[in-house]
Every structure is written in structure tokens, then in C-alpha cells.
Write an enzyme that holds these catalytic residues in place. Structure first.
Site, short mmCIF file in Angstrom:
data_model
loop_
_atom_site.label_atom_id
_atom_site.label_comp_id
_atom_site.label_asym_id
_atom_site.label_seq_id
_atom_site.Cartn_x
_atom_site.Cartn_y
_atom_site.Cartn_z
N SER A 92 22.77 2.10 19.45
CA SER A 92 22.62 2.44 18.04
C SER A 92 22.68 3.95 17.90
CB SER A 92 21.32 1.86 17.50
OG SER A 92 20.25 2.27 18.29
N GLU A 125 32.78 10.28 9.47
CA GLU A 125 33.36 9.07 8.91
C GLU A 125 32.26 8.23 8.28
OE1 GLU A 125 34.03 8.24 13.08
OE2 GLU A 125 33.59 6.13 12.68
N LYS A 127 29.56 5.46 7.45
CA LYS A 127 28.79 4.49 8.24
C LYS A 127 28.84 3.19 7.47
CE LYS A 127 24.50 3.82 10.73
NZ LYS A 127 24.10 2.49 10.30
N ASP A 129 28.15 -0.52 6.33
CA ASP A 129 26.96 -1.36 6.36
C ASP A 129 27.37 -2.81 6.63
OD1 ASP A 129 24.34 -2.00 6.25
OD2 ASP A 129 24.09 -1.67 4.10
N TYR A 245 36.07 1.79 15.14
CA TYR A 245 35.61 3.18 15.22
C TYR A 245 35.13 3.60 16.61
CZ TYR A 245 31.16 0.78 14.34
OH TYR A 245 30.11 -0.09 14.40
N LYS A 333 22.14 9.68 6.97
CA LYS A 333 21.92 8.61 6.01
C LYS A 333 21.93 9.13 4.57
CE LYS A 333 21.09 5.01 8.67
NZ LYS A 333 19.88 4.25 8.46
N CYS A 438 -12.57 -6.34 11.96
CA CYS A 438 -11.26 -6.98 12.01
C CYS A 438 -11.25 -8.17 11.05
CB CYS A 438 -10.98 -7.46 13.44
SG CYS A 438 -9.51 -8.48 13.56
N CYS A 441 -10.91 -11.59 13.40
CA CYS A 441 -11.95 -12.09 14.31
C CYS A 441 -13.32 -11.51 14.02
CB CYS A 441 -11.56 -11.82 15.76
SG CYS A 441 -11.64 -10.08 16.22
N CYS A 456 -8.80 -3.18 16.30
CA CYS A 456 -9.77 -4.25 16.50
C CYS A 456 -10.18 -4.23 17.97
CB CYS A 456 -9.11 -5.59 16.16
SG CYS A 456 -9.94 -7.00 16.88
N CYS A 462 -9.47 -12.12 19.83
CA CYS A 462 -8.92 -12.00 18.48
C CYS A 462 -7.62 -12.79 18.42
CB CYS A 462 -8.66 -10.53 18.14
SG CYS A 462 -7.90 -10.33 16.52
S1 IVH Z 1 29.45 4.61 16.23
C1 IVH Z 1 27.55 4.75 20.48
N1 IVH Z 1 30.49 4.62 13.84
O1 IVH Z 1 25.79 1.77 12.97
C2 IVH Z 1 27.57 4.68 19.00
N2 IVH Z 1 28.67 3.15 14.25
O2 IVH Z 1 23.14 2.69 13.68
C3 IVH Z 1 28.50 3.66 18.47
N3 IVH Z 1 28.07 1.75 12.35
O3 IVH Z 1 25.41 -0.27 15.76
C4 IVH Z 1 28.39 3.50 17.02
N4 IVH Z 1 29.59 2.52 10.97
O4 IVH Z 1 26.95 -1.09 13.90
C5 IVH Z 1 29.54 4.10 14.64
N5 IVH Z 1 31.54 4.68 11.77
C6 IVH Z 1 30.62 4.17 12.57
C7 IVH Z 1 29.74 3.18 12.13
C8 IVH Z 1 28.77 2.69 13.01
C9 IVH Z 1 28.60 1.66 11.12
C10 IVH Z 1 26.92 0.97 12.83
C11 IVH Z 1 27.10 0.28 14.15
C12 IVH Z 1 25.96 0.76 15.00
C13 IVH Z 1 25.00 1.25 13.98
C14 IVH Z 1 24.12 2.32 14.56
#
Ligand code: IVH
Length: 759
Positions: A92, A125, A127, A129, A245, A333, A438, A441, A456, A462
Site C-alpha cells: 500500500s 497521477e 489515485k 478509488d 499503473y 489525499k 470496564c 466485566c 481494563c 474480561c
Molecule cells: S501505486 C507499491 N498508483 O492505492 C505501490 N496505487 O493506497 C503500488 N491505487 O493498493 C501502488 N491508484 O490499490 C498506485 N495510481 C496509483 C493508484 C494506486 C490507486 C491504490 C492501489 C494501492 C492503494 C495504496
């Protein structure tokens, strides 16, 4: 219906016609079965037609259709998806929220690589969703497609991926091995159309007294729900799209730069995002972020930020990865989305470690397209209007039941309560009293010095802690027992005949089921097959990786990374257990010294004198009898890179606590604990303990350390008898002398680079 011709008597033309008819017939049957929940032919007839289709294909393989029913995943929802281990982990991304975070990202990279004012280019680029997918091609042919799963193992969704038009089935001029990664998503139009269709179907279903289907909350859920369909025919009817990507395993590199590689993917026939751009400074990244943000509303699909990646692939390689995120990329973000609503109640949840977490129950409100009815309130200070250091937040406004509150959510993070509207507060509203017992419990819930969270003290008595511990134990990153999830754990915990109260109970379940004649299979909601599957899934985990088991125990502070580090250091469970036992008295002395120090500080502050910290520490230490072995074990444990006193203390506590220990032993006795893979065998530094000192000129300390670790070395900060190799740059001081005294091999930076050359 016309009489069926025997397959053995068919002419080519008759066969072609029959295959076309069968494809249509079976396709329709599939749609009726899954789409409208109203089967039109019997299961037996369905199976017979499928067999006939396969028989014709076997006799006339050249006539097999591209939409052949044999290629489609059958209608057996209980079978689930196959698993695929990713050759290269799917990671991620770290997050940036403000412009400063972007500048920091650039700065961090420069520091790591030892760059000063040289140019450093990035790609920027959108991101997307959606959900990520990895598609593997061998010699240009798609062999499989897998979801991300837990990052190391995903689900086999090959048949579904084949229905996505943006994904080529075969590629020309591709490397022999090519894994293309990207995002599967659904456009706004397709999402609306899908929900309209579901709503229409639901009218019919309801009229027929059947259970309606859920409409999707947002395009991302719709995309995920559609890709993870066991019947590829259903996926086919839901137009999914794909942006490429990134990549996974490759037999040869695609280009020298990120942009170059992405353009190659485009050449192979993939769709890449047209807003991808190379930027040569953090300022240029932010400028492009603004362009993308402006275009956001008119794109026709959801994006939640902008991803920046170092353009030079050689630098990406040098930068490498932290445990779950690359150092060379970050997601910037978009700002969180906000909404106001009424806070109806504050509930307290008790977690696995006993932490009491306040949760806001809200009048449901839509925040950025998602209905939110719960939000986190963090801890009692947050409710009172203070941060963890006692400073005021929200101008000191506290949060009360009945208040109007502002809720925000950013991406997939848990919604938070950001603000309170005092003008709307009822006159009789009272400030919230955080419980000191708690709620589950009744044990005292205490707040330790310096801790923002109340815990707790009930431990395993518990029920909340016990249940949460069990859920953690079976979770994906721990034992990952299929079919034993949150719901089942809650059910078994309270089961009068077959209770699961501790992890060990899981592994005696099958035996107890037989012996007590309670036969799970006879119960409502269970079938022979589901019980057999569950028992098999449990059996499957009797052999378990050291790190997973340790992480699964849910010992405080022992997270995934710490568990991995500990497993790599100790290699066997017995060694870890012995070390934790041996270090016990030293751990107690450490804790006593720490408390004494804190106490001395407070007293000195009150008395207006200088604190005699060292003296207090020494005194407290002296009151504990610590053997040389205990001290050595403690030093060894807390000397592991990334393992500090907090982990050391909770680990030694867990192994010293009689009750916890006997549970651990009972569990481990039933398992085969698999040691971690020995570090890369063909590396001359594998398994060695290396210390870097002095200044390095061709790489930074951080890079040197990460590289050494990736080659299987342990990197330590201090020289001791256990050190195998000292890498000393100019200006090395006492460490070099100590190494010489101990007779430890010492080399310079060039010597080190020669040693690891070509690896
Ligand atoms: S690069 C090693 N590029 O975002 C990194 N990820 O928060 C590879 N995502 O799991 C990810 N758009 O599902 C990359 N232009 C983009 C993206 C992207 C969406 C997602 C992807 C990743 C998640 C990470």
C-alpha cells in the site's frame, strides 16, 4: 425441442451450431440463476448441458468459442476463490495530506539517497478509488489475475478479469514474464445503471416474497462486489474498467523510468491514466495535484488523491520498501469530506488489549457518498477537548451526548468527530463521564502514566478482551483460518457445548465435537460440508509460521513487524520462550528503574531542585537481583533493531504470567511452529551482525542498513562480542577501537560495496 444428435454423429456444422446454442442457453440459465434469483432450468439439466458442451468441444477443439461455458466459473458459491501467492508483494502507500508533507517526502528521499540539490523527478497521477489487481502474462498470454488480498496472497479472479475489456488477453512483444498491476474500477454511469437495475429486480423479488439484493453504497464497493463474483457471467454484465499503473514480477525491465514503463504498458494495449505527468519538483507536484483536483468532478469515476512516484527506476530500487509501503511513492489525499449530524450516544468498546475506546453513535448522515453512523472519539482526553499532551483542541469544546457534531472521513479511514456546534447544545446536556470500570466485566479500568488510553485490568476474565483476542488470533495477518471469522468467534465463545475461549480451544474443536456428540453438522446454519471445511481449515494451520503465531497471540506492542523481527532473531519458539524467561528479572529491574526515574523527576520538580535521575535508577536497579545471564538476555532482546523496552516488557510479562503462559504452552504443544526462512543463502552477510560507524560517502546510513537487512544481515547500533563485521567510514571513533579490541573484522565503505557487489 428438436431431437438431440449424438456427439459422435455430429458434422462440423452441426457441432458449431450446437455450441452456439449451448452457449446461449447456459448463459441465459446463469443469468436467470444469479441475476434474477429465478432459475429457469433444473440443476441436473444445467449439468447435463454443460457436459454435452464439453463433449462437443473435446471432439471439435477448433470450434471452442471464446465465450465457451466451460471457461466460466460454475455456480458453486460455497467453493470460494482459489488463492494465488504474489511473486512480488502488493503493497500500500503512505499518505500525505498537506503541501508540507509533500515537501517532506522529497526531503526524506534526498536524505536517504544522499542527494543535495540535484534534480529529482517524480510522476504524478490520480489515485483511483477501486481495487488493485495483478495480472500475470507468460510469453504474452494471460495466465492468471489476482486481487491484492493481504498483500502476499490474493484471490484468483482470472475468469472475471477476462471479462474486462481494458485488460488484454494476450500481448505481443512482451517480456516472457510480465505482471501488470493497476486498479479495477467502475464508472459513475455504470454504477448508476447497476443500482437502477438492482432496484428494478428488487421490486420483482419483493413482489415474489424473496429477499431483495443490496444496492451498492459507492462505485468502489460495486467494483469490488462485481470482481469478486464467483460467476464470471455476472462480472461480464457489470462493465468494469482498468487502469494500469505498476508491475510485479518481470523477466526484463520495461524502461529506465516510471513514465517510460507506463508508456510501455500502454503499448502493450493497457489503458493508462491520461493525467499521468512527470514533475521535477515538489512545487510542480502540487501544481499538478491542483489540476487533477479541479478535473475530479468531471472525470466520471472516483479518485481520492494523487500518487507521486520517483521517476528514476534505479532510484526506486535503491529506495526500496518499508514493511508495507515503498519509500519511493506516496499518496497525496484530497481533503476529508465533512457533514454535521447529531451525536446520539457515546458507547465504550473494549479491545483486545483491554483498551477502552469511545465510539460516537450518530444519526446516520452521508459523508462523501457513504452513510456514516459511527465515528471514533479516540479517548477520554479527546472527548474533553484536550490532546495527548494536555493542550486544548477544538478551542477546548468538549463532546456531549446529544451534541451536533461535525463528522469527517478521509479515504477509507474510520470517520472522526471533528467539531461541536455549541449553539445547538441543549441546556441540560452534561459533560461525559468516562467510565472507570470496564463496561463489560466490571474490573477497574486504569490509565497508566503517560498513556492516553484507559485499560481494563480484567485480562482473560474480561469477555470482551478474550473475544477480541480470539478474533485477532484468527485474523488474516495472524492464523488466517478460513471460515472462522468475527461472526463465528462470537458464536463459539458463548457456545454451551463447544466453547472456544482461548486459541488452544480452536485446535480441540473437532475432537470435542466428536467426543461430546454435539455434532456441529446437525445445527442450524451448518452442513456436513461447511463443518468439514472448517475443521480442514483449522487442521491446515496446525503448521504455522513463527511470526504469524507470535503476532496472533496479540501480546501488547508485538505487532506484525516486531513479530517478524523477533522470529528472525530467535528462529525457534523455544529460544524465544527461554530468552523471555531468562530476561525476566532484568525486565523487572528496568521497569523499576524507569518508575523510580519518573518519580524522582516529579518529586524534584515539586521541590524545585535538580533531579538525581541516575542515582534513583541505580538504587532501583540494585534492589533487584539481576543475574549476568538475565541482563545479557534482556540486552540481547532489546538490542534487536526495532525492538525496544516496551516490546521487551510486554513479552517478558506474557511469558511470566502463569495463566497466559500455560495457555501459550498448551497451544504451542498442539502446533508445529515453522521457523522463518534463513536469510538469503547466497549472500556473504546472511545471518551476520553488522555495525556501521563513521560517515559513509556513497550511501546514507539508512540506505546501508536497509540494504544489509535485505541481504539477510542483522544491523546493530553497537559493537559487542556478537558483532561479526564493522563497516567503518572516516571519523569512526570508539566503535572501531572496541572492534579492534574484540578482534572483530573491520572494513571500509568500499570494502563493503565490493563484498555485496552484484547481489
Ligand atoms: S501505486 C507499491 N498508483 O492505492 C505501490 N496505487 O493506497 C503500488 N491505487 O493498493 C501502488 N491508484 O490499490 C498506485 N495510481 C496509483 C493508484 C494506486 C490507486 C491504490 C492501489 C494501492 C492503494 C495504496
Amino acid at each position: 425441442m428438436a431431437k438431440e444428435i449424438a456427439v459422435t454423429d455430429m458434422t462440423v456444422d452441426q457441432a458449431r451450431e450446437a455450441l452456439a446454442r449451448l452457449s446461449a442457453l447456459l448463459g441465459q440459465a446463469n443469468r436467470d440463476y444469479h441475476g434474477a434469483d429465478a432459475p429457469t432450468i433444473s440443476d441436473a439439466e444445467y449439468d447435463r448441458l454443460k457436459r454435452r458442451n464439453a463433449a462437443i468441444e473435446a471432439r471439435f477443439p477448433e470450434l471452442k468459442r471464446t465465450d465457451s461455458p466451460t471457461e466460466q466459473v460454475g455456480a458453486a458459491p460455497s467453493e470460494g476463490f482459489g488463492k494465488i501467492a504474489h511473486k512480488v508483494a502488493m503493497l500500500s502507500l503512505g499518505n500525505a495530506f498537506e503541501d508540507q508533507d509533500v515537501a517532506d517526502f522529497d526531503e526524506r528521499i534526498r536524505k536517504y539517497l544522499g542527494l543535495s540539490s540535484e534534480p529529482l523527478a517524480f510522476t504524478a497521477e490520480p489515485k483511483i478509488d477501486g481495487l488493485s489487481l495483478s495480472i500475470r502474462y507468460e510469453n504474452g498470454e494471460m495466465v492468471y489475475a489476482a486481487t491484492r488480498g493481504d498483500g502476499s496472497t490474493g484471490e484468483d479472479v482470472t475468469a472475471n478479469a477476462r471479462t474486462i475489456a481494458d485488460i488484454p488477453q494476450s500481448i505481443v512483444n512482451a517480456p516472457a514474464v510480465l505482471e501488470v498491476r493497476g486498479e479495477v474500477y467502475m464508472s459513475h454511469d455504470a454504477f448508476e445503471a447497476l443500482n437502477t437495475r438492482i432496484a428494478a429486480e428488487n421490486e420483482q423479488l419483493e413482489a415474489a416474497g424473496k429477499k431483495p439484493k443490496t444496492v451498492f453504497a459507492n462505485p468502489r464497493n460495486a467494483a469490488a462486489g462485481s470482481l469478486r463474483q464467483l460467476d464470471a457471467q455476472v462480472t461480464r454484465e457489470r462493465p468494469l474498467k482498468f487502469f494500469a499503473y505498476a508491475w510485479g514480477e518481470l523477466s526484463e525491465s520495461l524502461a529506465d523510468t516510471q513514465m517510460g514503463a507506463i508508456l510501455r504498458l500502454q503499448n502493450f494495449g493497457f489503458v493508462i491514466n491520461e493525467l499521468t505527468k512527470v514533475c521535477d519538483s515538489p512545487e510542480a507536484l502540487i501544481a499538478h495535484y491542483k489540476v487533477i483536483e479541479e478535473r475530479r468532478v468531471s472525470l466520471g469515476y472516483d479518485i481520492d488523491g494523487v500518487v507521486y512516484k520517483v521517476n528514476d527506476l534505479a532510484l526506486q530500487e535503491r529506495l526500496g520498501f518499508r514493511s508495507t509501503t515503498p519509500r519511493w511513492a506516496i499518496a497525496h489525499k484530497f481533503p476529508a469530506e465533512l457533514a454535521w449530524t447529531r451525536l446520539e450516544a457515546i458507547d465504550i468498546q473494549v479491545g483486545r488489549t483491554g483498551a477502552l475506546s469511545p465510539v460516537a453513535r450518530l444519526a446516520p448522515v452521508t459523508v462523501g457518498g457513504v452513510v456514516v453512523s459511527n465515528a471514533t472519539l479516540h479517548n477520554e482526553d479527546y472527548i474533553a477537548g484536550r490532546d495527548s499532551k494536555g493542550a486544548t483542541i477544538r478551542e477546548g469544546k468538549d463532546i456531549r451526548e446529544g451534541d451536533w457534531v461535525q463528522v469527517y472521513r478521509a479515504g477509507d479511514v474510520i470517520p472522526k468527530v471533528a467539531d461541536v456546534d455549541l449553539a445547538k447544545r441543549q441546556d441540560d446536556a452534561v459533560s461525559y463521564q468516562f467510565p472507570e470500570l470496564c463496561p463489560v466485566c466490571g474490573s477497574p479500568a486504569v490509565r497508566e502514566e503517560g498513556d492516553a488510553v484507559r485499560h481494563c485490568t480484567g485480562g482473560m476474565i474480561c469477555a470482551a478482551q478474550a473475544v477480541e483476542k480470539l478474533k485477532h488470533f484468527v485474523a488474516r495477518k495472524a492464523l488466517d483460518i478460513e471460515g472462522l471469522g468475527t461472526k463465528q468467534i462470537e458464536m463459539f465463545y458463548d457456545d454451551p457445548d463447544l466453547p472456544i475461549r482461548t486459541p488452544a480451544d480452536i485446535f480441540t474443536l473437532a475432537e470435542r465435537d466428536g467426543a461430546n456428540l454435539t455434532k456441529l453438522a446437525n445445527r442450524k446454519g451448518w452442513k456436513d460440508k461447511s463443518v468439514a471445511n472448517l475443521f480442514a481449515a483449522i487442521e491446515d494451520k496446525r503448521e504455522i509460521a513463527f511470526a504469524r503465531l507470535l503476532f496472533g497471540l496479540g501480546i501488547r506492542h508485538v505487532g506484525e513487524t516486531a513479530a517478524k523481527d523477533l522470529a528472525l532473531h530467535f528462529l525457534t519458539w523455544e529460544t524465544l520462550a527461554t530468552a523471555a524467561e531468562t530476561a525476566r528479572t532484568a525486565a523487572l529491574a528496568w521497569r523499576a528503574a524507569d518508575l523510580a526515574e519518573e518519580h524522582e523527576r516529579l518529586v524534584a520538580q515539586a521541590e524545585g531542585r535538580r533531579a538525581k535521575v541516575k542515582e534513583s535508577r541505580d538504587l532501583a536497579m540494585a534492589s533487584h537481583k539481576v543475574s549476568v545471564e538475565a541482563q545479557a538476555a534482556w540486552d540481547d532482546l532489546t538490542g534487536i533493531d526495532g525492538i525496544g523496552a516496551a516490546v521487551g516488557l510486554s513479552l517478558t510479562d506474557a511469558f511470566a504470567n502463569e495463566r497466559e503462559r500455560s495457555e501459550i504452552d498448551r497451544l504451542v504443544d498442539m502446533l508445529t511452529v515453522v521457523s522463518p526462512d534463513a536469510p538469503t543463502q547466497d549472500s556473504p552477510v546472511a545471518g551476520k551482525t553488522v555495525v556501521f560507524t563513521g560517515s559513509l560517502e556513497k550511501m546514507t546510513r539508512a540506505e546501508a542498513k536497509a540494504r544489509a537487512e535485505s541481504l539477510g544481515a542483522k544491523v546493530s547500533g553497537s559493537v559487542s562480542k556478537k558483532t561479526d563485521l564493522l563497516v567503518a567510514g572516516p571519523g569512526a571513533g570508539s566503535k572501531e577501537k572496541k572492534a579492534a579490541d574484540l578482534g572483530i573484522e573491520t572494513i571500509d565503505e568500499d570494502g563493503w560495496l565490493t563484498l555485496i557487489e552484484g547481489l
